[in-house]
Enzyme design. Structure first.
Site, PDB file in Angstrom:
ATOM      1  N   ASN A  43     -98.757 126.105 -21.418  1.00  0.00           N
ATOM      2  CA  ASN A  43    -100.222 125.930 -21.368  1.00  0.00           C
ATOM      3  C   ASN A  43    -101.000 127.064 -22.045  1.00  0.00           C
ATOM      4  O   ASN A  43    -102.177 127.260 -21.797  1.00  0.00           O
ATOM      5  CB  ASN A  43    -100.699 125.658 -19.938  1.00  0.00           C
ATOM      6  N   GLU A 102    -104.592 142.954 -12.459  1.00  0.00           N
ATOM      7  CA  GLU A 102    -103.900 142.575 -13.693  1.00  0.00           C
ATOM      8  C   GLU A 102    -104.251 143.515 -14.848  1.00  0.00           C
ATOM      9  O   GLU A 102    -103.373 143.892 -15.630  1.00  0.00           O
ATOM     10  CB  GLU A 102    -104.227 141.112 -14.041  1.00  0.00           C
ATOM     11  N   PHE A 125     -90.275 126.533 -10.285  1.00  0.00           N
ATOM     12  CA  PHE A 125     -90.427 126.744 -11.729  1.00  0.00           C
ATOM     13  C   PHE A 125     -90.473 128.233 -12.102  1.00  0.00           C
ATOM     14  O   PHE A 125     -90.603 128.560 -13.280  1.00  0.00           O
ATOM     15  CB  PHE A 125     -91.694 126.039 -12.236  1.00  0.00           C
ATOM     16  N   TYR A 163     -96.949 137.691 -11.496  1.00  0.00           N
ATOM     17  CA  TYR A 163     -96.868 136.374 -10.842  1.00  0.00           C
ATOM     18  C   TYR A 163     -96.257 136.479  -9.443  1.00  0.00           C
ATOM     19  O   TYR A 163     -95.549 135.573  -9.009  1.00  0.00           O
ATOM     20  CB  TYR A 163     -96.043 135.418 -11.709  1.00  0.00           C
ATOM     21  N   LYS A 218    -100.341 133.394 -24.175  1.00  0.00           N
ATOM     22  CA  LYS A 218     -98.907 133.350 -23.892  1.00  0.00           C
ATOM     23  C   LYS A 218     -98.115 133.182 -25.198  1.00  0.00           C
ATOM     24  O   LYS A 218     -98.701 132.872 -26.249  1.00  0.00           O
ATOM     25  CB  LYS A 218     -98.643 132.206 -22.903  1.00  0.00           C
ATOM     26  N   HIS A 264    -103.336 132.574 -20.107  1.00  0.00           N
ATOM     27  CA  HIS A 264    -103.531 133.013 -18.723  1.00  0.00           C
ATOM     28  C   HIS A 264    -104.923 133.601 -18.568  1.00  0.00           C
ATOM     29  O   HIS A 264    -105.421 134.281 -19.469  1.00  0.00           O
ATOM     30  CB  HIS A 264    -102.507 134.092 -18.341  1.00  0.00           C
TER      31      HIS A 264
END
Ligand code: IDP
Ligand code: MG
Length: 151
Positions: A114, A128, A59, A51, A11, A117
């Site tokens: 974080n 994906e 969020f 997502y 990310k 992914h």
């Protein structure tokens, strides 16, 4: 030799903080084969698909802006049980609950930062990979080290 594949993305925070070489190293050292890699900017429509299951979460807007805040290092890895093993290398979603030794456990503190992914199932991995990569961007080759990694 397994041809199972997973989608792993560093990310924007993982790219900006320069942690991506360490992440590549961990997947490579485990024995997985890199079949796709590119530095890319995600747009909103791609992220809404990626997502899709999280659209109703409170969020979600901040997740979108986080994921659009800079370049993402998109990668595809291949190998035995790579989807599940990849998730284990990542650690839990909440870095405070990720074991030391995992990527999130070693390099992150906040859920919204974080750094990485990883696909959570073989089916989602395929989705994906198709979403982030064109077929011709994925390399088909046999690593010379295979005999030292697989029995
Ligand atoms: P995963 O990335 O471990 O598969 P998911 O539940 O699929 O976790 O959530 C996707 C991403 O959304 C997480 O990696 C994290 O960046 C973010 N996220 C998930 N839950 C929260 C939360 O409660 N607060 C802030 N961000 C979250
Ligand atoms: Mg997920």
């Amino acid at each position: 030799m397994s041809t199972e594949r997973t989608f792993i993305a560093v990310k924007p925070d993982g790219v900006q903080r320069g942690i991506f070489p360490e992440i590549l190293r961990r997947f490579q050292n485990k024995g997985f084969k890199l079949v796709g890699i590119k530095l890319t900017l995600a747009n909103e429509s791609l992220l809404r698909e990626h997502y899709a299951d999280l659209q109703s979460k409170p969020f979600f807007p901040s997740l979108l802006s986080y994921m659009m805040s800079g370049p993402i290092l998109a990668t595809v890895w291949e190998g035995k049980d790579v989807v599940k093993q990849g998730r284990a290398l990542l650690g839990a979603t909440n870095p405070l609950q990720s074991a030391p030794g995992t990527i999130r456990g070693d390099f992150a503190l906040d859920m919204g930062r974080n750094i990485i992914h990883g696909s959570d199932s073989v089916e989602n991995a395929e989705k994906e990979i198709n979403l982030w990569f064109k077929k011709e961007e994925l390399a088909d080759y046999k690593p010379t080290m295979y005999g030292w990694i697989y029995e």
